[in-house]
Scaffold this motif. Sequence first.
Motif, PDB file in Angstrom:
ATOM      1  N   UNK A 183       6.368 -34.305 -75.498  1.00  0.00           N
ATOM      2  CA  UNK A 183       5.002 -33.508 -76.327  1.00  0.00           C
ATOM      3  C   UNK A 183       4.836 -32.153 -75.451  1.00  0.00           C
ATOM      4  N   UNK A 184       4.072 -32.783 -74.437  1.00  0.00           N
ATOM      5  CA  UNK A 184       3.809 -31.591 -73.908  1.00  0.00           C
ATOM      6  C   UNK A 184       4.230 -30.468 -73.319  1.00  0.00           C
ATOM      7  N   UNK A 185       5.484 -30.610 -72.760  1.00  0.00           N
ATOM      8  CA  UNK A 185       6.586 -29.042 -73.535  1.00  0.00           C
ATOM      9  C   UNK A 185       6.526 -28.134 -73.966  1.00  0.00           C
ATOM     10  N   UNK A 186       6.699 -28.749 -75.645  1.00  0.00           N
ATOM     11  CA  UNK A 186       6.206 -28.444 -76.331  1.00  0.00           C
ATOM     12  C   UNK A 186       4.671 -27.427 -76.421  1.00  0.00           C
ATOM     13  N   UNK A 187       4.472 -28.278 -76.110  1.00  0.00           N
ATOM     14  CA  UNK A 187       2.721 -27.126 -76.905  1.00  0.00           C
ATOM     15  C   UNK A 187       3.018 -26.458 -75.309  1.00  0.00           C
ATOM     16  N   UNK A 188       3.524 -26.506 -74.308  1.00  0.00           N
ATOM     17  CA  UNK A 188       2.164 -25.921 -73.761  1.00  0.00           C
ATOM     18  C   UNK A 188       3.789 -24.118 -73.778  1.00  0.00           C
ATOM     19  N   UNK A 189       4.685 -24.817 -74.142  1.00  0.00           N
ATOM     20  CA  UNK A 189       5.407 -23.804 -74.145  1.00  0.00           C
ATOM     21  C   UNK A 189       5.549 -22.784 -75.909  1.00  0.00           C
ATOM     22  N   UNK A 190       4.580 -23.285 -76.411  1.00  0.00           N
ATOM     23  CA  UNK A 190       3.541 -22.888 -77.539  1.00  0.00           C
ATOM     24  C   UNK A 190       2.771 -21.922 -76.873  1.00  0.00           C
ATOM     25  N   UNK A 191       1.890 -22.425 -75.808  1.00  0.00           N
ATOM     26  CA  UNK A 191       0.648 -21.911 -75.470  1.00  0.00           C
ATOM     27  C   UNK A 191       1.167 -20.509 -74.241  1.00  0.00           C
ATOM     28  N   UNK A 192       2.547 -21.310 -73.852  1.00  0.00           N
ATOM     29  CA  UNK A 192       2.860 -20.186 -73.753  1.00  0.00           C
ATOM     30  C   UNK A 192       3.552 -18.779 -73.623  1.00  0.00           C
ATOM     31  N   UNK A 193       3.929 -18.899 -74.731  1.00  0.00           N
ATOM     32  CA  UNK A 193       4.077 -17.744 -76.130  1.00  0.00           C
ATOM     33  C   UNK A 193       3.222 -16.994 -76.176  1.00  0.00           C
ATOM     34  N   UNK A 194       2.280 -17.943 -76.860  1.00  0.00           N
ATOM     35  CA  UNK A 194       0.563 -17.612 -76.724  1.00  0.00           C
ATOM     36  C   UNK A 194       0.504 -16.020 -75.811  1.00  0.00           C
ATOM     37  N   UNK A 195       0.437 -17.194 -74.595  1.00  0.00           N
ATOM     38  CA  UNK A 195       0.297 -16.192 -73.541  1.00  0.00           C
ATOM     39  C   UNK A 195       1.135 -14.680 -72.639  1.00  0.00           C
ATOM     40  N   UNK A 196       1.954 -15.515 -73.362  1.00  0.00           N
ATOM     41  CA  UNK A 196       3.141 -13.995 -72.308  1.00  0.00           C
ATOM     42  C   UNK A 196       2.709 -13.045 -73.557  1.00  0.00           C
ATOM     43  N   UNK A 197       2.317 -12.908 -74.855  1.00  0.00           N
ATOM     44  CA  UNK A 197       1.963 -11.608 -75.585  1.00  0.00           C
ATOM     45  C   UNK A 197       0.910 -11.661 -75.169  1.00  0.00           C
ATOM     46  N   UNK A 198      -0.109 -12.097 -74.386  1.00  0.00           N
ATOM     47  CA  UNK A 198      -1.197 -11.442 -74.141  1.00  0.00           C
ATOM     48  C   UNK A 198      -1.027 -10.604 -72.954  1.00  0.00           C
ATOM     49  N   UNK A 199       0.210 -11.175 -72.089  1.00  0.00           N
ATOM     50  CA  UNK A 199       0.212 -10.982 -70.932  1.00  0.00           C
ATOM     51  C   UNK A 199       0.690  -9.370 -70.577  1.00  0.00           C
ATOM     52  N   UNK A 200       2.152  -9.796 -71.556  1.00  0.00           N
ATOM     53  CA  UNK A 200       2.948  -8.381 -72.282  1.00  0.00           C
ATOM     54  C   UNK A 200       1.685  -7.353 -72.447  1.00  0.00           C
ATOM     55  N   UNK A 201       0.933  -7.415 -73.519  1.00  0.00           N
ATOM     56  CA  UNK A 201      -0.098  -6.237 -73.261  1.00  0.00           C
ATOM     57  C   UNK A 201      -0.884  -5.562 -72.909  1.00  0.00           C
TER      58      UNK A 201
END
Length: 982
Positions: free
Chosen positions: A734-752
């Motif tokens: 569960x934590x991995x899935x939630x972390x990945x979702x947050x990570x994807x959002x952070x990755x989009x932000x970091x990419x910008x």
Amino acid sequence: MKRLTITVCRGIKRQHMTFARLAQFLRDYFIAIFSFLLIFLLTLFTYFETEKKAEERNEKMFQIRAGQATEAIEKRLHDYVQILVGAKALFLASDTITRSDWQAYYRMLELEKNYPGIQGFGYAQVVRPQQLDVHEQQIRNEGFPEYKVHPEGARALYAAIIYLEPFTGRNLRAFGYDMFSEPVRQSAMRIARDTRQPALSGKVRLVQETGRDEQAGFLIYLPIYRNNANPESIQERQRLIKGFVYSPFRAKDLMTAVLNDNYQDIDVEVYDGAEMHKASLLFSTDTTLYYHAPHRRPFSKASTITLGNHTWRLYISAGGNFSRGADSELPNFILLGGSIISLLMFFIIWSLSNTRRSNRLKQTITDNATAALFIIDPKGYCTFMNPAAEELTGYNFAEIQQQPLHNLIHYKHPDGSPFPLSECPIGHALAKQEHLRAHEDVFVRKDGSFFDVSCVVQHIVEHGSVSYTIIEVRDITDEKRAQQAIIESEARFRTMADNAPVKIWMSDEWGQCVYVNKQWEIFSGRSFRACVEGGWRDALLGEDYDTFVDIYKTMAAQKAPFRLELRMWRHDGASRWVVNTGNPRFGVNGEFLGYIGSVIDITEIKQAERKIKENAELLQKLFLEVPAVVGLIRAPEMQYVLANPPYRQLYGNRPLVGKTIYEVHSEQEGRGFFNRLKEVFATGIPFVGNEMPRMIDRHNDGKLVQEYFNLVNQPLLDSKGMVEAVLVFAVEVTELVNARKELLAKNDELRDKNDELLRINNDLDNFVYTASHDLKSPIANMEGLVALLRDMLQDKLGADDVQVLDMVQGAINKLKSTIADLAEITKVQKGLQSAAEPLSFADMLKEITAEADLLGKDAEVTIHTDLQVKHILYARKNLRSILYNLVSNAIKYRSPERAPQVRISTCRQGDYVVLEVEDNGLGIRKEQQHKLFSMFKRLHTHVEGTGIGLYIVKRIIENNGGRIEVESELGKGTRFKVYFKQ
């Protein structure tokens, strides 16, 4: 009247004749009739005496069996008391006994294996009312959030069960039960507490009972006092009581384990208390209670067992078939056999009497003789031979009279050579008038064939001289062949035994070893004689020898086979595990001759068994400690049979084992889970799923939360290929899935952000490059103007003017250096993508130290190298810049108080190649070390520098995934450690 008289006279005459014939019969067969009556009367006497002895023996045997059964039950109860004493010693030896300590101690005892019949092994803690809430919270903190002392209600004292092994099945129902709440248990616990002795409770219904196969129960308690005290007074014992170690028992399970199959010939009834009432019945081997039956059985005995201030009454009985066997029927056999023998004796003597009257001598000598009989005169001629002699030799009496007997049947050896009378042992006996008995020889038949005989020579002496000699000859050809066959059989047996791959032994009826084979001698390293004389005492370990002797004596008394495992000494002094199997030997008449047995080395098997046990324990430990959710669900009810702690914690530690999935999980919680299990049970195909969503009620409060699991449902098949159970193995992600979702959002932000920084960085690089390029021309013009001005006003410049021009020139040079450093930073940034290549640390150092401007006049610098890692994959320009800056700084900032020394070393640490550059120079203050890698920052100003070298080094290293560390002490030196990511 006359006719009547004649009739009466004839009747009297016939009667007289009848009595006369009877008297004559009695006279003629007196011995036969007397023998019949004597033997028959003796038979009757023996019959009555034997019947009486048989009844006495059966009664004595029943008393022994009843005593053995009583002793077995009493001994087993005392064994359980000693187990509780051991548990009490565990508490006395340790300050604190944890649940894991209790479980380890229980597993070490192996009670199910060594003492079957015990329901549990537990500890109940005494809790006073003011301590109840603290006690319940303490147990809940141990991982049992549902724990509560039950039954509920206010009481003066509680005795709650907190440890109970095995902590499975029925025993789970007893967890937290207050035994002081029940009068019978409380009475036993009070007695144990006040006497400091074990106490046996009365008949109770155990908390473990589920309503199926209910049995009467009882418990044994042993008190434990606080601070390991041994209080003397009852008041002190009541004040200091800490708890009780105890064991609950289901009476039927216990008695079945104690009596097992050894007491099937008797019926045992166990009653609780001093009176044998039906209501106090604890156990009975039969559904019929014979103590309360209207008719008593032939054999019965009442006995008493007292243990722990409590009394049990035992009623043991047996029917008329007890000890029914050959011995019981012996009186009837004696009566029948004696009657038959009496009649046979009568008819035999009657027959012999008739025979003796007809032909007493001839019939006895000839027809009844089984051996050949010869009567010879002093000259050696035969004067009589019986039919057996004619049949044996082939001669008739007329032919045998023609020559001396020796010349007809004993005149040559089996090899054909002559056998003169002078060499004949029989001839010597005749000549010396000596008797000869059991003499074995070889005779010759009329047809020339040889046969083995056994001879007896007996002289008949008349008037002081030998008149005749009787020679009894018995054909022993078959016996000789049988003896030879026995010898050959024994030789074959020894050959097979010596070549058998096991150790073989034989013993006599007294248990003494009489034979061992060659394998035994090789194994023990001793001779045959030493093995036989030393016997089992020298072959076995001391404690195993005593065990073997006891079992051997018991089995020998029963003439029964045995098999046991022992430890045996090998020739090299090592003890080896063996299995010893013995089978009884019997003679042709059924007499017991001893044992023959074999010994097989099973040391490797024992080691393998121990390894299997260790692996099983390891698997159990892995099951309990694996950081995953593991459960086992059995078909067809889909019932939980196993659930490890993480599995139970996942569902709020609700009860799982023994319940079906439909009882444990709600419809919303089982959505998807139920169908997947049904499919696996139906198809036998494993189910594997990653990041499977599940709705879980973690706190048993009806609130469902969505969790994610990597899931495997693995079917377990039986011998017929049918699905027997399904193993559920899951890892919560569960934590991995939630972390990945947050990570994807952070990755989009970091990419910008990264794109924005790249644009800014490119703008800065372009600005620096343009500024450095555009400033070079004005600075060159300024430098030219200063030089021109110096040349034009060469003779007119004063000292102040020259100083001003020098200051201007210095400012121009500093500006040029700054522009060059900015250009260098730009080059470093642009050179980060330079291709890596294999480089040698030694070659690079040699190239750097060879430069004149590095060492220059400082030739006294000593450089030490310890290059454990010789090569590295890196960009040449970057590695050279790192080494040049670090080595040049080590030399540049040397201490004037000592000769400069630089130590350069490399090594490997994990994924990094570590470069260390250490000097004994000036050193750096600790509070200034954080400024060391800043741009244009210089901590020592007595030598020239721009303060950008270490900044460039740090930039190169970090941009390539490494790091740089510094350790320095003012006045002692500095050490740089560079970690190159490989």
